[in-house]
Design a protein around this motif. Structure first.
Motif: not given
Length: 281
Positions: A11-35
């Protein structure tokens, strides 16, 4: 980064999406699954995984779904448990009990709630650094993982007991809605006076600073606090001439301020009498 985490965000919406984008910028690896909508911020297009059973092993599974479907999502995921060390939802209101199915499936569970306004994934990601977040977790190990993740995004954190989440979230909602609502009423009044709302930025900024330095009640100023009934009556008459609804909104704000300053008799008046001799009535 030394503690690079592997994240999965459902659920990369407003909250999940914000954290995912910030996590990528911080160097974490990210996978997303949409609704069901399939919507995903363009910044996360390359992170998309089509099905939950295709998620890679991860350290932290974040559920960014709406509150009402957290439990349903957890139950569905638990039927074929994802390869994750921990699952956390992002709701400031919902109990950890909604993740019980995943906990029974062997995952650590917790909650990370950014105490920040997240109007869109992109704007939210930018706003996260320098903000705070509430952490609720079953174990210290789970709390530490969430604390470390938050810190990597520039977010400080505090521990929130599960039983206090409804009160905490009511406070957060009041800040987000109350400030914007009051400024919305002010913007309508300024507009009716032919003054740009932007002219009040300095006032609004200083009032907010005063609230955190002095305390909200001590920061209250103006005719309601002073009890200047004639001025208040003039405000109401002017607002009424623009719109009865606008006058009503101003009156509600005034009553709340009067109550906060201790004028309970006036704050609790219920009469609809709008004569000049009645204070905020």
């Amino acid at each position: 980064m030394n503690n690079r985490l592997r994240l999965a965000v459902i659920g990369p919406g407003r909250a999940g999406g914000a954290l995912a984008i910030a996590a990528l910028a911080a160097g974490h690896s990210v996978e997303t699954l949409t609704g069901p909508s399939g919507a995903i911020p363009p910044e996360l297009a390359e992170t998309r995984v089509k099905q939950a059973n295709r998620l890679s092993p991860c350290d932290l599974l974040l559920l960014g779904t709406p509150d009402d479907v957290i439990e349903e999502t957890a139950i569905r995921l638990a039927s074929d448990p994802p390869p994750a060390r921990m699952a956390a939802h992002l709701s400031g209101f919902a109990s950890l009990a909604r993740l019980e199915a995943l906990e029974q499936a062997g995952l650590e569970v917790g909650c990370l709630h950014p105490l920040q306004t997240l109007p869109s994934p992109r704007r939210g990601a930018t706003a996260l650094s320098g903000s705070t977040a509430a952490i609720t977790a079953r174990s210290e190990k789970a709390a530490e993982l969430l604390r470390s993740f938050a810190q990597s995004l520039g977010i400080s954190s505090f521990i929130l007991e599960d039983r206090f989440k409804p009160l905490y979230h009511a406070g957060a909602a009041t800040v987000a809605l109350g400030v914007a609502t009051a400024l919305g009423v002010a913007a309508d009044l300024f507009e009716a006076a032919g003054v740009s709302f932007s002219q009040s930025r300095g006032l609004a900024t200083q009032v907010l600073e005063n609230c955190f330095e002095m305390g909200p009640d001590q920061a209250l100023t103006g005719p309601v606090v002073r009890g200047d009934r004639g001025t208040i009556t003039g405000h109401l008459k002017a607002a009424e001439a623009v719109s009865p609804d606008l006058a009503h909104q101003y009156r509600l704000l005034g009553r709340t301020a009067a109550h906060r300053t201790g004028d309970r008799r006036e704050a609790h008046k219920t009469s609809d009498d709008r004569s000049e001799s009645r204070f905020l009535s």
